[in-house]
Motif scaffolding. Structure first.
Motif, mmCIF file in Angstrom:
data_model
loop_
_atom_site.group_PDB
_atom_site.id
_atom_site.type_symbol
_atom_site.label_atom_id
_atom_site.label_comp_id
_atom_site.label_asym_id
_atom_site.label_seq_id
_atom_site.Cartn_x
_atom_site.Cartn_y
_atom_site.Cartn_z
ATOM 1 N N LEU A 9 0.860 -1.177 -0.149
ATOM 2 C CA LEU A 9 -0.123 0.079 -0.170
ATOM 3 C C LEU A 9 0.776 1.301 0.066
ATOM 4 C CD1 LEU A 9 -2.988 1.138 0.188
ATOM 5 C CD2 LEU A 9 -2.636 1.150 2.699
ATOM 6 N N LEU A 10 1.875 1.183 0.720
ATOM 7 C CA LEU A 10 2.876 2.433 0.619
ATOM 8 C C LEU A 10 3.566 2.655 -0.453
ATOM 9 C CD1 LEU A 10 4.618 4.355 2.156
ATOM 10 C CD2 LEU A 10 6.221 2.642 2.744
ATOM 11 N N TYR A 11 3.812 1.642 -1.266
ATOM 12 C CA TYR A 11 4.561 2.002 -2.729
ATOM 13 C C TYR A 11 3.305 2.509 -3.574
ATOM 14 C CZ TYR A 11 8.730 -0.377 -1.962
ATOM 15 O OH TYR A 11 10.093 -0.602 -1.310
ATOM 16 N N PHE A 12 1.977 1.880 -3.630
ATOM 17 C CA PHE A 12 1.124 2.383 -4.463
ATOM 18 C C PHE A 12 0.732 3.827 -4.012
ATOM 19 C CE2 PHE A 12 -3.380 3.648 -3.854
ATOM 20 C CZ PHE A 12 -3.644 3.734 -5.398
ATOM 21 N N GLU A 18 3.043 10.658 -6.361
ATOM 22 C CA GLU A 18 4.418 11.208 -7.251
ATOM 23 C C GLU A 18 3.996 11.242 -8.746
ATOM 24 O OE1 GLU A 18 7.107 12.503 -5.823
ATOM 25 O OE2 GLU A 18 6.216 12.357 -4.013
ATOM 26 N N GLY A 19 3.037 10.394 -8.919
ATOM 27 C CA GLY A 19 2.671 10.487 -10.430
ATOM 28 C C GLY A 19 3.412 9.634 -11.628
ATOM 29 N N GLY A 20 4.304 8.630 -10.760
ATOM 30 C CA GLY A 20 4.866 7.624 -11.695
ATOM 31 C C GLY A 20 5.736 6.769 -10.961
ATOM 32 N N LEU A 21 6.233 5.808 -11.645
ATOM 33 C CA LEU A 21 7.016 4.816 -10.937
ATOM 34 C C LEU A 21 8.634 5.378 -10.650
ATOM 35 C CD1 LEU A 21 6.397 1.533 -13.014
ATOM 36 C CD2 LEU A 21 5.630 2.312 -10.669
ATOM 37 N N LEU A 22 9.224 5.984 -11.561
ATOM 38 C CA LEU A 22 10.609 6.626 -11.408
ATOM 39 C C LEU A 22 10.673 7.483 -10.155
ATOM 40 C CD1 LEU A 22 11.782 7.179 -14.915
ATOM 41 C CD2 LEU A 22 12.687 5.541 -13.295
ATOM 42 N N ARG A 26 12.784 7.173 -6.675
ATOM 43 C CA ARG A 26 13.745 7.933 -6.104
ATOM 44 C C ARG A 26 13.494 8.626 -4.823
ATOM 45 N NH1 ARG A 26 13.528 10.189 -11.495
ATOM 46 N NH2 ARG A 26 12.351 11.739 -10.903
ATOM 47 N N LYS A 27 11.936 8.632 -4.275
ATOM 48 C CA LYS A 27 11.589 8.922 -3.028
ATOM 49 C C LYS A 27 11.793 7.840 -2.133
ATOM 50 C CE LYS A 27 7.923 11.429 -0.513
ATOM 51 N NZ LYS A 27 6.881 12.254 -0.702
ATOM 52 N N LEU A 28 11.503 6.579 -2.665
ATOM 53 C CA LEU A 28 11.316 5.550 -1.793
ATOM 54 C C LEU A 28 13.182 4.740 -1.630
ATOM 55 C CD1 LEU A 28 8.158 3.572 -2.845
ATOM 56 C CD2 LEU A 28 8.844 4.604 -0.562
ATOM 57 N N ARG A 29 13.854 5.280 -2.603
ATOM 58 C CA ARG A 29 15.208 4.619 -2.832
ATOM 59 C C ARG A 29 15.265 3.376 -3.161
ATOM 60 N NH1 ARG A 29 18.080 7.969 2.372
ATOM 61 N NH2 ARG A 29 17.582 10.087 1.742
ATOM 62 N N VAL A 30 14.466 2.855 -4.125
ATOM 63 C CA VAL A 30 14.449 1.461 -4.652
ATOM 64 C C VAL A 30 14.416 1.697 -6.168
ATOM 65 C CG1 VAL A 30 13.467 0.641 -2.464
ATOM 66 C CG2 VAL A 30 11.928 1.282 -4.367
ATOM 67 N N THR A 31 14.731 0.599 -6.816
ATOM 68 C CA THR A 31 14.472 0.571 -8.443
ATOM 69 C C THR A 31 12.657 0.842 -8.829
ATOM 70 O OG1 THR A 31 14.106 -1.964 -8.436
ATOM 71 C CG2 THR A 31 16.442 -0.989 -8.397
ATOM 72 N N HIS A 32 12.763 1.592 -9.899
ATOM 73 C CA HIS A 32 11.545 1.340 -10.345
ATOM 74 C C HIS A 32 10.806 0.022 -10.592
ATOM 75 C CE1 HIS A 32 13.308 0.894 -14.245
ATOM 76 N NE2 HIS A 32 11.921 0.653 -14.674
ATOM 77 N N THR A 34 11.130 -2.349 -8.810
ATOM 78 C CA THR A 34 10.773 -2.863 -7.275
ATOM 79 C C THR A 34 9.068 -2.373 -7.053
ATOM 80 O OG1 THR A 34 12.925 -3.341 -6.738
ATOM 81 C CG2 THR A 34 11.171 -3.049 -4.903
ATOM 82 N N VAL A 35 9.170 -1.071 -7.319
ATOM 83 C CA VAL A 35 8.017 -0.226 -7.244
ATOM 84 C C VAL A 35 6.806 -0.858 -8.056
ATOM 85 C CG1 VAL A 35 6.785 2.000 -7.297
ATOM 86 C CG2 VAL A 35 9.028 1.879 -6.746
ATOM 87 N N GLY A 36 7.194 -1.280 -9.066
ATOM 88 C CA GLY A 36 5.995 -1.608 -10.053
ATOM 89 C C GLY A 36 5.503 -2.985 -9.564
ATOM 90 N N ALA A 37 6.526 -3.727 -9.361
ATOM 91 C CA ALA A 37 6.062 -5.111 -8.806
ATOM 92 C C ALA A 37 5.143 -4.933 -7.344
ATOM 93 C CB ALA A 37 7.311 -5.857 -8.373
ATOM 94 N N GLN A 38 5.583 -4.122 -6.402
ATOM 95 C CA GLN A 38 4.732 -3.995 -5.357
ATOM 96 C C GLN A 38 3.399 -3.516 -5.639
ATOM 97 O OE1 GLN A 38 5.973 -4.593 -2.119
ATOM 98 N NE2 GLN A 38 7.987 -5.473 -2.801
ATOM 99 N N VAL A 39 3.408 -2.604 -6.424
ATOM 100 C CA VAL A 39 1.701 -2.063 -6.874
ATOM 101 C C VAL A 39 1.222 -3.164 -7.590
ATOM 102 C CG1 VAL A 39 0.887 -0.390 -8.120
ATOM 103 C CG2 VAL A 39 2.795 0.176 -7.155
ATOM 104 N N HIS A 40 1.868 -3.662 -8.500
ATOM 105 C CA HIS A 40 1.224 -5.032 -9.273
ATOM 106 C C HIS A 40 0.528 -5.951 -8.090
ATOM 107 C CE1 HIS A 40 0.002 -7.944 -12.251
ATOM 108 N NE2 HIS A 40 0.742 -8.855 -11.796
ATOM 109 N N ALA A 41 1.406 -6.058 -7.033
ATOM 110 C CA ALA A 41 0.941 -7.217 -5.933
ATOM 111 C C ALA A 41 -0.172 -6.800 -5.264
ATOM 112 C CB ALA A 41 2.195 -7.476 -4.978
ATOM 113 N N LEU A 42 -0.318 -5.623 -4.946
ATOM 114 C CA LEU A 42 -1.510 -4.961 -4.334
ATOM 115 C C LEU A 42 -2.668 -4.982 -5.264
ATOM 116 C CD1 LEU A 42 -2.779 -3.375 -1.817
ATOM 117 C CD2 LEU A 42 -2.139 -1.172 -3.191
#
Length: 319
Positions: A9-12, A18-22, A26-32, A34-42
């Motif tokens: 939920l935090l990633y989503f 922020e309006g995008g994965l990139l 940057r804000k979460l200090r992970v790769t884009h 990783t962010v996409g995978a977490q949102v897809h899992a949600l």
């Protein structure tokens, strides 16, 4: 039970703001990725698409906007929790969850709680009305910060709670104008045979009234026994009979219900308490409430803990 993954939920939530994965990455200090995978899992766990692309931005779908509103509240509460624990100002209204024993007159409850809204810091009061025993159960579960009561904690309570006396006041008898005119001469002897609306048996005020009436050998005609204090006053306002109310709100009762005060019942008093789970409380609203009440009422400064097997006299020094 299905559990929400708050990490997903935090990633989503971050992507939606922020309006995008990139930028979210940057804000979460992970790769884009990783962010996409977490949102897809949600999205997989909820069974709904949460984000769609509009131009260069990712924006929430209708369901995504609903999820985002919940996420805003969830993470806002999380920040407030950390700030509160660390002693930092939250910028939010201070919350006071208070139980009010159902026999406490509404005008008295409002008067006692009023100082909470006079603090510099905004306060949101959440009131629950119920029997004392049930409210003590909620207090033990930390669902309440305090209870406003007309009696100290009972010996039957199986939890450690503390009764803090706020003070006491006299009791005045009121009646609708026509009835008051008939009974004014010779009060309180004029109450003999007069219609009266009283609290239900077992309440502190009812026992006190019964003792006083017996002591002066006066027997009114009980036309109604009412648990709810506001309903009791409504009966009295309608001319059903004489009714009691704490003298501390005498002017408010006369003004609000259009009745007349016959006079005080000597020796009949109402006592008020704040009951908490702590011997010394620090909630600013409770401190203000207690200080004001003790300044306005004839208060006892003593505080006592309910002990298994203790008598009512043991709970406070005011009995």
């Amino acid at each position: 039970m299905e559990w929400l993954n708050y990490h997903h939920l935090l990633y989503f939530w971050t992507v939606a703001h922020e309006g995008g994965l990139l930028p979210a990455a940057r804000k979460l200090r992970v790769t884009h990725s990783t962010v996409g995978a977490q949102v897809h899992a949600l999205e997989e766990s909820l069974g709904e698409k949460l984000l769609v692309r509009e131009g260069r931005r990712l924006v929430p779908t209708d369901v995504g906007r609903l999820v985002l509103r919940y996420a805003d509240e969830i993470f806002g509460l999380g920040r407030e929790l950390v700030d509160t624990v660390r002693g930092r100002p939250t910028g939010q209204a201070l919350r006071l969850d208070v139980g009010v024993v159902d026999v406490i007159p509404k005008l008295v409850a409002r008067r006692l709680l009023r100082p909470a809204h006079e603090l510099d810091q905004p306060v949101r009061i959440v009131c629950r009305e119920d029997h004392l025993e049930r409210l003590i159960g909620e207090l033990a579960l930390h669902s309440l910060d305090a209870i406003i009561s007309d009696s100290p904690p009972p010996p039957s309570a199986n939890v450690k709670v503390f009764g803090h006396p706020l003070g006491e006041c006299g009791v005045t008898l009121f009646a609708a104008p026509a009835l008051a005119k008939k009974l004014a001469r010779g009060f309180p002897r004029s109450l003999d045979g007069a219609p009266m609306v009283v609290p239900t048996e077992g309440t502190v005020l009812r026992r006190s009234l019964d003792r006083w009436l017996a002591a002066i050998s006066v027997r009114p005609t009980i036309v109604a026994e009412i648990e709810d204090s506001a309903l009791l006053k409504a009966f009295g306002q309608d001319g059903a009979g004489v009714f009691p109310a704490p003298s501390v709100v005498r002017d408010e009762v006369v003004r609000q219900y259009g009745v007349r005060a016959l006079g005080e019942a000597p020796g009949v008093v109402e006592r008020f308490y704040v009951i908490t789970a702590e011997r010394r409380f620090q909630h600013p609203a409770l401190v203000a409430i207690t200080a004001r009440a003790r300044a306005e009422l004839d208060a006892s400064p003593k505080t006592a803990r309910r002990r298994p097997g203790a008598s009512a006299r043991d709970h406070t020094g005011s009995r």
